[in-house]
Motif scaffolding. Structure first.
Motif, PDB file in Angstrom:
ATOM      1  N   ASN A  95       0.805  -1.213   0.000  1.00 13.74           N
ATOM      2  CA  ASN A  95       0.000   0.000   0.000  1.00 13.74           C
ATOM      3  C   ASN A  95       0.835   1.258   0.000  1.00 13.74           C
ATOM      4  OD1 ASN A  95      -2.613  -0.690  -0.137  1.00 13.74           O
ATOM      5  ND2 ASN A  95      -3.162   0.080   1.876  1.00 13.74           N
ATOM      6  N   ASP A  96       1.922   1.218   0.771  1.00  8.99           N
ATOM      7  CA  ASP A  96       2.720   2.438   0.873  1.00  8.99           C
ATOM      8  C   ASP A  96       3.306   2.793  -0.482  1.00  8.99           C
ATOM      9  OD1 ASP A  96       4.099   0.127   1.169  1.00  8.99           O
ATOM     10  OD2 ASP A  96       5.316   0.770   2.871  1.00  8.99           O
ATOM     11  N   MET A  97       3.625   1.747  -1.246  1.00  6.94           N
ATOM     12  CA  MET A  97       4.154   1.949  -2.584  1.00  6.94           C
ATOM     13  C   MET A  97       3.111   2.635  -3.469  1.00  6.94           C
ATOM     14  SD  MET A  97       6.441   0.499  -4.924  1.00  6.94           S
ATOM     15  CE  MET A  97       6.371  -0.860  -6.042  1.00  6.94           C
ATOM     16  N   LEU A  98       1.879   2.181  -3.355  1.00  9.88           N
ATOM     17  CA  LEU A  98       0.801   2.763  -4.145  1.00  9.88           C
ATOM     18  C   LEU A  98       0.621   4.228  -3.776  1.00  9.88           C
ATOM     19  CD1 LEU A  98      -1.724   2.357  -5.992  1.00  9.88           C
ATOM     20  CD2 LEU A  98      -2.967   1.954  -3.890  1.00  9.88           C
ATOM     21  N   THR A  99       0.650   4.488  -2.483  1.00  9.78           N
ATOM     22  CA  THR A  99       0.511   5.867  -2.033  1.00  9.78           C
ATOM     23  C   THR A  99       1.626   6.723  -2.627  1.00  9.78           C
ATOM     24  OG1 THR A  99      -0.277   4.871  -0.018  1.00  9.78           O
ATOM     25  CG2 THR A  99       0.036   7.218   0.013  1.00  9.78           C
ATOM     26  N   LYS A 100       2.817   6.167  -2.642  1.00 12.93           N
ATOM     27  CA  LYS A 100       3.941   6.909  -3.208  1.00 12.93           C
ATOM     28  C   LYS A 100       3.696   7.221  -4.674  1.00 12.93           C
ATOM     29  CE  LYS A 100       5.969   6.689   0.638  1.00 12.93           C
ATOM     30  NZ  LYS A 100       4.878   5.950   1.239  1.00 12.93           N
ATOM     31  N   LYS A 101       3.177   6.227  -5.391  1.00 18.50           N
ATOM     32  CA  LYS A 101       2.894   6.433  -6.809  1.00 18.50           C
ATOM     33  C   LYS A 101       1.894   7.570  -6.994  1.00 18.50           C
ATOM     34  CE  LYS A 101       3.474   1.686  -8.472  1.00 18.50           C
ATOM     35  NZ  LYS A 101       2.759   0.530  -9.011  1.00 18.50           N
ATOM     36  N   LEU A 102       0.840   7.521  -6.195  1.00 17.82           N
ATOM     37  CA  LEU A 102      -0.204   8.524  -6.327  1.00 17.82           C
ATOM     38  C   LEU A 102       0.300   9.904  -5.900  1.00 17.82           C
ATOM     39  CD1 LEU A 102      -3.207   6.426  -5.037  1.00 17.82           C
ATOM     40  CD2 LEU A 102      -2.846   7.185  -7.376  1.00 17.82           C
TER      41      LEU A 102
ATOM     42  N   LYS B 242      -1.228  16.300  -5.062  1.00 16.64           N
ATOM     43  CA  LYS B 242      -0.713  17.047  -3.918  1.00 16.64           C
ATOM     44  C   LYS B 242      -0.938  16.285  -2.625  1.00 16.64           C
ATOM     45  CE  LYS B 242       0.968  21.195  -4.959  1.00 16.64           C
ATOM     46  NZ  LYS B 242       0.187  22.262  -5.611  1.00 16.64           N
ATOM     47  N   ASP B 243      -2.104  15.685  -2.511  1.00 20.09           N
ATOM     48  CA  ASP B 243      -2.365  14.959  -1.275  1.00 20.09           C
ATOM     49  C   ASP B 243      -3.131  13.681  -1.566  1.00 20.09           C
ATOM     50  OD1 ASP B 243      -2.209  14.472   1.413  1.00 20.09           O
ATOM     51  OD2 ASP B 243      -2.777  16.528   1.930  1.00 20.09           O
ATOM     52  N   VAL B 244      -2.825  12.656  -0.827  1.00 20.22           N
ATOM     53  CA  VAL B 244      -3.513  11.388  -0.994  1.00 20.22           C
ATOM     54  C   VAL B 244      -3.985  10.926   0.379  1.00 20.22           C
ATOM     55  CG1 VAL B 244      -3.293   8.986  -1.707  1.00 20.22           C
ATOM     56  CG2 VAL B 244      -2.114  10.763  -2.981  1.00 20.22           C
ATOM     57  N   VAL B 245      -5.246  10.615   0.487  1.00 21.03           N
ATOM     58  CA  VAL B 245      -5.799  10.151   1.758  1.00 21.03           C
ATOM     59  C   VAL B 245      -6.400   8.785   1.514  1.00 21.03           C
ATOM     60  CG1 VAL B 245      -7.260  10.776   3.683  1.00 21.03           C
ATOM     61  CG2 VAL B 245      -6.498  12.530   2.103  1.00 21.03           C
TER      62      VAL B 245
ATOM     63  N   PHE C  94     -10.453   3.297   0.088  1.00 19.66           N
ATOM     64  CA  PHE C  94     -10.460   4.189  -1.061  1.00 19.66           C
ATOM     65  C   PHE C  94      -9.341   5.201  -0.938  1.00 19.66           C
ATOM     66  CE2 PHE C  94     -14.573   2.334  -0.907  1.00 19.66           C
ATOM     67  CZ  PHE C  94     -14.865   2.095  -2.234  1.00 19.66           C
ATOM     68  N   ALA C  95      -8.645   5.405  -2.041  1.00 19.84           N
ATOM     69  CA  ALA C  95      -7.630   6.447  -2.071  1.00 19.84           C
ATOM     70  C   ALA C  95      -8.293   7.681  -2.649  1.00 19.84           C
ATOM     71  CB  ALA C  95      -6.454   6.011  -2.922  1.00 19.84           C
ATOM     72  N   VAL C  96      -8.346   8.717  -1.837  1.00 23.14           N
ATOM     73  CA  VAL C  96      -8.888   9.983  -2.319  1.00 23.14           C
ATOM     74  C   VAL C  96      -7.688  10.860  -2.646  1.00 23.14           C
ATOM     75  CG1 VAL C  96     -10.339  11.952  -1.756  1.00 23.14           C
ATOM     76  CG2 VAL C  96     -10.893   9.716  -0.834  1.00 23.14           C
ATOM     77  N   CYS C  97      -7.497  11.121  -3.940  1.00 21.36           N
ATOM     78  CA  CYS C  97      -6.315  11.857  -4.383  1.00 21.36           C
ATOM     79  C   CYS C  97      -6.765  13.266  -4.731  1.00 21.36           C
ATOM     80  CB  CYS C  97      -5.694  11.215  -5.601  1.00 21.36           C
ATOM     81  SG  CYS C  97      -5.539   9.446  -5.432  1.00 21.36           S
TER      82      CYS C  97
END
Lengths: 993, 416
Positions: B192-199, B204-207, B222-225
């Motif tokens: 997951n952390d990798m995905l967050t990094k990608k996004l 600007k922000d990913v939650v 859900f990733a809210v980007c």
């Protein structure tokens, strides 16, 4: 870093392979190797990644092991059982299938994007072929073993099967799809092709299996035809859920799926039989060993099972001569049958001669007769409407009349049961029970007993319990226990089963088992001290009408009726062995275990039907014993005194409580199931225990389990200190049915505090309340009472965890809720009142009505908590939450104005090391552990510098257990023993310097 | 997916039936919107993997038909029941400015104001078609609730989903306007952390949120980007050829795309390493865990506080840090634990170890938000003080000496 050693793993077995009488199974990231059923080796192949395939080369010297995006070659030396990884490759894409080709010189793999790779043995890429269709595949199958001839079957996400020939592609061009097979309505999960029979089988998400025929049998020949004609032969629906695997053998096809069935088909698509394995969990893989005709299955219940493919079931009808209409039938222990006809004629069937013989006509048995057979001596008892009793015996293939008698008042005999070789029990009108003694060719009334009055006052079954006790079941669901001296029962077990009555009673090895028509099997044990049977457990089985139990040292069989079907069920493995149409439960039927067969006989449409099967059918071999069939929500380990053994009590989504024994002393660590309890109505979420009155020979614990539908069950666990024999019995079940418009709450966690008078049980429930119960001994020593004394709300958020600890002489219970708060409840005064009270029923936790102290630590729910007392007023609190944050907090407690005051002194927090909910934490001295759904076990070092917490990240370990729900740790001299549970169970030894 | 009996007991299932939603998942979008207001002032929306269309339905009813759909703030303690639609009545007239494009491979029942495209999200042509339907402009919001047919084995489900996600990312990069938002279903798992990094490379922000209507037992989230801002020079069209993972020759890429695309597609970070000039050929052993990228964010902090609040906390903390640095006690910093971190091959791939020092919280501290990652600039400033701090602590305790020595070593290696 080799700090963590995995000692035992039980999780989904994702692949299985037979070879040379050896069985290879992929469990988590480890390859288990069994020689028959003996585990001879465990090899860790990938770090945390699952194994999905095992492929041997021709010479059986090497095997490919692949899973996720990794593939390894394992050198196999079967002579000295030496297995070793010789090369390992990590690809970018998921590997769906792999084979050895070109005389074991090369390896071909297929990736999830429909790309075929040709490798040398040491994983140097030789060639790579792309298909013109590069959508995502769910499965692939490779046919042929020479690169020039390798054909790929690709099962796509779009429900199609694509057949293509990698070698045929021109340089740099994408390879064309030669055949597209349409027919499934869901993704394709598996395919198999057998060119000897010219058939492809495919299985899918749509619950179907499809057989495709290859007219030329050989796929290459077929693909060279100007018009390729691979076509659907039949589409088969016999699975109740998705079908995961198929195997095309030379004589039949096997399919296996999520419904834990292995179906056997002939090539025309007729279902030959259904085999039930893995107790409700998915079958992930199967293999067939043609050497011994066994199917090996791997399942989601962590088990690996071996079952014979072929069994010999013989079904036939037996003609009755002279148009006799048989009313009752029984089987003798040598395949012979005995029956009583409408007109009172006793008939004897001799299997060797295949003929019926008229024995004798009894006019008093005209139109109404009862018949029962005592198998071991081939004695037959008959009784009739006018109180007559007749005894026959079979000597050297002849049925001979022994004696007759009649009851004093010539009353109709309602039921007749053999109690022993020399005793029968009859039930006459108005509940008069008579025990008859058969001695010196006579049958005489010996004792009379009285059945207490009820609406339908007659017995349905009876058995001897040892030498002196008789258990009798009645039509209304009650069980009565009699001694021979006393006419009235010494014990009445009211409503043991529902109003439809007791169907069978069975006594063996000191345990009484009762069956009923409410799906329950109840077990009782006789307690000498109080001269009563105590209820041990209730087990729910998938049939409402259970009929009888057979058990010997090898197996326990349960016979039951399911609609019109008769079912033979393997009780220990919880699976159906045999199922046949008998027309329903209201008929005369009997069974007998012969030396190597089992015979069932029943009357259907006035005909006598016999079903015979050999014992092969019952021989399920567990290569590895199953465990929970879905997630384990909670597990509790108790260390036994003076040994290296632990007791493990686990409960989960499959609503069962399992009692197992772990022997941690010898490597490999063994897990042995002792008992499985199915008493919970819904999932089990919390288990806690407290030690009670131990003595020199027994350790005793009260175990509480709770979960869905707010049910709490109290168990007593007794551990014999000398032989470590475990005995666990259900003592009390707390469940309040709610009116239909209310939604039921769920107990999320339990905690108990032991006092001299009673145990205080605190249940955290999903509606945000703490429910407090008092648990104490009833008047008699062996039963417990659990009474609710209070319910307290704070903030009304679902409470996830509770924990009790003592600091500054205060008993504090902390609760963690979904809002991220930790609330401290002061139980000191309540505990004191329970300790000092004469009448504990009247203790109420009034003092808890004050608003408790609360601190906010997380932005989401707190899933895990541990605390450690530092000194008289300071305590360390470690929490992990839904927000992926680890908080390590130093807290000081003080009493201000008679109220508990909590102050946070310092805090360490980290939000980056876990990327999913943290579900388990543990504080050891100098170290702390956290575990999360993201499979990571993180270890930190910590120390206190006055009021500062100083922490350092130490190392991490990847677990292969999915959906980790929690952990339990035991600290000892070398480090920590850890039990991690979730979708399976894993034990670690973490060595810390 | 769940068993039918479970579904019937489910309150969202019943609610969905009552209120006429195609699937209970509609509530997930409603709840995400309630928290993030992603549907505010939005006129052009793309729904990827739309079938059966419950998210499109929410978009249609809320944006096109102009219904007020929202959640009431919890009023009673049993708050799970407390949400409901505040207003059902459609306002007169449909909002003709609103363009909703739903993409799926399967057809679905039409919805008012929703244009359907039956297309494959791994093809660039689909992106072109979407832009055509949006009349040449780009979308304000892209949503994707797509999940693969699950098998029950998480590892495989997650992998297939990650491929689907890549497709969704590919379309999103090509149709989302700068400053637009993206909501996508993700599965909780080890990378997951990798995905967050990608996004985070693109936003600007990913939650990462899990709405209450999402089943606790499922691993979905859900990733809210928020606020799409790809690095300058990023060529979103260039992703298409790499989607099937067979093409590993990234040489055709130039500039920033050369760095970003391999990372987005397969987590390849060879181009990040400035020293390394040659890219290794063929597959190689790869670690699962990819390091933190240069942009460090804390979405968790965002989860809890508004931006203003965080700014306030940061300011306060900055002051506090400054103060405590002067007295040399309150700071936190990273140290990589092994001394091997010089070798470029593997160490950047390992998670760095963290050591934090905290001391007594001041009274009335604004809570326990983990906003440490937000202080990366702050850290640089206080880095100089580290050394002094360690010297002080070294005298504290014999037991801790070992730890301190290690820390020292790390610092020396860092300083060097």
């Amino acid at each position: 870093m080799n700090n963590v050693k995995s000692l035992l793993i039980r999780t989904d077995v994702t692949c299985v392979k037979c070879c040379n009488n050896y069985i290879f199974a992929g469990i988590g990231d480890k390859l288990y190797i069994f020689e028959r059923t003996k585990n001879i080796n465990i090899i860790k192949i990938f770090d945390g990644g699952q194994i999905f395939g095992i492929v041997f080369n021709n010479s059986l010297t090497e095997c490919l092991v692949y899973g996720e995006n990794k593939i390894a070659v394992l050198a196999c030396n079967f002579l000295d059982n030496n297995f070793e990884i010789i090369s390992l490759l990590c690809m970018d894409d998921w590997i769906l299938s792999a084979i050895w080709i070109d005389m074991d010189q090369h390896i071909v793999t297929v990736s999830m994007h429909n790309i075929v790779y040709l490798w040398s043995k040491d994983f140097k890429l030789i060639d790579q072929k792309l298909c013109e269709e590069n959508c995502i595949l769910y499965s692939s199958h490779l046919v042929n073993v020479i690169w020039e001839e390798v054909i790929v079957l690709s099962g796509t996400v779009f429900s199609q099967i694509l057949i293509w020939w990698p070698y045929k592609s021109k340089e740099d061009k994408r390879c064309p799809v030669l055949v597209t097979l349409n027919g499934h309505k869901g993704v394709i999960f598996s395919m198999d092709c057998n060119q000897r029979v010219g058939m492809i089988c495919s299985t899918s998400d749509d619950r179907s299996a499809i057989f495709w025929s290859i007219p030329n049998k050989n796929l290459i020949t077929e693909l060279m035809q100007p018009e390729i004609n691979v076509s659907m032969k039949c589409s088969l629906y016999a699975h109740a859920a998705r079908v995961f695997r198929c195997l095309v053998l030379d004589e039949c096809v096997l399919t296996a799926g999520e419904d834990s069935l292995v179906n056997v088909w002939d090539f025309e698509g007729n279902l030959i039989k259904k085999l039930e394995v893995h107790s409700g969990a998915s079958v992930w893989d199967l293999d067939y060993d043609c050497g011994n005709g066994n199917i090996v299955t791997a399942g989601g219940d962590c088990g690996v099972t071996l079952l014979p493919l072929n069994d010999n079931i013989e079904k036939r009808e037996i003609e009755i001569a002279n148009n006799y209409i048989l009313k009752k039938v029984g089987t003798l222990n040598d395949e012979n049958l005995v029956g009583i006809a409408e007109n009172g004629m006793i008939l004897h069937y001799r299997a060797s001669l295949k003929e019926w013989l008229e024995v004798k006509q009894h006019n008093d048995l005209f139109s109404y007769a009862l018949l029962d057979v005592w198998k071991s001596t081939n004695s037959v008892a008959l009784a009739g409407y006018h109180g007559t009793v007749h005894i026959y015996n079979q000597y050297s293939n002849q049925l001979i009349h022994v004696c007759s008698n009649e009851s004093a008042n010539k009353s109709r005999i309602f039921s007749l049961h053999w109690l022993s070789e020399n005793n029968i029990l009859t039930c006459e009108a108005e509940g008069v029970l008579c025990i008859w003694l058969i001695k010196y060719k006579s049958v005489v009334p010996e004792f009379h007993l009285r059945l207490p009055p009820s609406k339908e006052q007659w017995t349905t079954c009876a058995c001897m319990c040892g030498q002196k006790l008789i258990a009798v079941g009645d039509r209304k669901g009650n069980i009565y226990i009699y001694t021979l001296q006393n006419i009235e029962p010494i014990q009445v077990i009211k409503k043991a089963h529902n109003y439809l009555g007791i169907t069978n009673l069975h006594f063996r090895n000191g345990y009484l088992t009762s069956l009923g028509r409410n799906s329950l099997i109840k077990k009782y044990k006789f307690d000498q001290s109080i001269q009563q049977f105590l209820h041990l457990s209730s087990d729910k089985v998938p049939f409402t009408w259970t009929a009888a139990v057979y058990d010997d040292d090898q197996f326990t069989l349960l016979f039951a009726f399911l609609g019109k079907q008769f079912v033979v069920w393997d009780y220990n493995n919880r699976r159906t062995l045999l199922q046949f149409d008998c027309g329903g439960a209201h008929r005369s039927w009997d069974f007998c275990k012969l030396t190597d067969t089992v015979q069932f006989v029943f009357i259907k449409n006035k005909k006598v039907c016999v079903v015979k099967t050999d014992m092969n059918l019952f021989k399920t071999l567990h290569v590895m014993e199953g465990f929970h069939s879905s997630e384990i929500n909670n597990a509790l380990c108790l260390k036994l005194t003076n040994t290296t053994k632990y007791v493990l009590i686990s409960g989960g989504e499959d609503t069962t409580i399992r009692l197992s024994e772990i022997d941690w002393g010898i490597i490999p660590v063994k897990l042995k199931t002792i008992n499985i309890f199915k008493s919970h109505l819904s999932s089990v979420r919390a288990i806690t225990a407290c030690s009670i009155e131990s003595d020199s020979s027994y350790d005793r614990y009260l175990i509480f389990s709770a979960g869905g539908r707010a049910q709490i069950i109290l168990w007593e666990l007794e551990i014999n200190r000398n032989n470590n024999y475990l005995n666990c019995s259900e003592k009390f079940s707390h469940y309040e049915a709610l009116s239909s418009d209310e939604s039921e709450t769920r107990v999320m966690d339990l905690c108990c505090i032991s006092t001299t008078n009673a145990v205080i049980l605190i249940a955290a429930s999903s509606n945000g309340s703490l429910r407090i119960f008092l648990v104490y001994n009833n008047e008699n020593k062996n039963s417990y009472k659990m009474s609710a004394v209070g319910e307290f709300y704070f903030k009304s958020k679902c409470i996830l965890k509770i924990k009790h600890f003592k600091v500054q002489n205060q008993d504090i219970v902390l609760s963690c809720c979904t809002q991220g708060n930790v609330t401290f409840w002061d139980f000191t005064r309540f505990i004191l009142s329970v300790e000092n009270s004469k009448n504990i029923q009247h203790c109420t936790p009034k003092c808890l009505e004050e608003i408790p102290t609360s601190i906010e630590l997380h932005s989401g729910g707190i899933n895990s908590v541990d605390c450690k007392i530092v000194d008289s007023n300071r305590c360390l609190l470690l929490t992990g939450g839904d927000d992926n944050v680890i908080n390590y907090t130093l807290i000081s407690f003080s009493i201000k104005n008679c109220k508990l005051d909590v102050e946070v002194l310092s805090k360490f927090c980290n939000s980056v090391l876990h990327c999913a909910q943290i579900t388990g934490v543990f504080i050891a001295s100098k170290y702390f552990f956290t575990i999360s759904i993201d499979h990571k076990l993180n270890v930190f070092k910590w120390f206190l510098n006055d009021n500062d917490i100083i922490c350092e990240y130490y190392f991490k370990y990847n677990s292969s257990i999915a959906d980790i729900q929690g952990m339990q740790c035991f600290e000892n001299s070398f480090g920590v023993h850890t039990v991690i549970y979730g979708r399976g169970l894993e034990l670690y030894e973490v060595s810390l310097k | 997916m769940g068993k039918s009996s479970k579904d019937k007991n489910d309150i969202y299932y019943r609610k969905a039936k009552e209120e006429g939603w195609r699937a209970r998942s509609a509530f997930k979008l409603i709840q995400i919107d309630w928290k993030f207001n992603i549907l505010e002032n939005v006129t052009k929306v793309v729904d990827l993997c739309a079938a059966p269309g419950s998210w499109s339905q929410v978009l249609s009813r809320k944006l096109y038909m102009g219904e007020k759909i929202g959640l009431e703030p919890p009023a009673t303690p049993k708050e799970i029941f407390a949400f409901s639609l505040t207003d059902h009545t459609p306002t007169k007239g449909n909002n003709k400015n609103v363009k909703i494009v739903a993409v799926d491979l399967q057809p679905m029942t039409p919805l008012p104001g929703v244009t359907q495209i039956q297309g494959d999200i791994t093809k660039y042509s689909t992106a072109e078609e979407i832009v055509n339907h949006l009349e040449g402009t780009k979308a304000d919001l892209v949503v994707c609730d797509g999940a693969p047919d699950v098998t029950g084995l998480h590892s495989m489900d997650i992998y297939v989903h990650s491929q689907l996600l890549l497709g969704a990312l590919h379309i999103m990069c090509n149709v989302l306007k700068s400053g637009g938002n993206f909501v996508v279903k993700v599965f909780h798992h080890k990378s997951n952390d990798m995905l967050t990094k990608k996004l985070l490379l693109l936003f600007k922000d990913v939650v990462i949120v899990k709405p209450p209507s999402s089943r606790v037992s499922s691993i979905e989230a859900f990733a809210v980007c928020l606020n799409y801002c790809p690095p300058e020079g990023f060529d979103s069209q260039a992703i298409t050829p790499f989607l099937d993972l067979s093409n590993k020759n990234f040489d055709s890429l130039t500039g920033i795309s050369r760095t970003i695309i391999p990372f987005l597609v397969s987590g390849d970070i060879s181009a990040w390493n400035i020293d390394s000039t040659k890219v290794e050929e063929g597959p190689k052993l790869k670690h699962e865990n990819i390091p933190l990228n240069p942009l460090e964010h804390s979405f968790l902090a965002f989860k809890q506080k508004s931006t203003e609040e965080i700014d306030a906390i940061m300011k306060e903390s900055e002051n506090r840090n400054r103060m405590s640095n002067n007295c040399g006690s309150n700071t936190h910093h990273d140290t990589t634990e092994s001394s091997q971190n010089k070798s470029k091959d593997c160490d950047i791939l390992d998670i760095p170890a963290y050591t934090y020092f905290f001391n007594k919280q001041s009274e009335g501290d604004a809570g326990f938000v983990d906003i440490n990652e937000r202080f990366s600039n702050l850290r640089a400033q206080i880095c100089d003080e580290k050394w002094n701090l360690h010297k002080k602590i070294c005298n504290v305790d014999d037991k801790t000496l070992e730890l301190e020595n290690k820390l020292k070593k790390c610092n020396i290696s860092k300083c060097a």
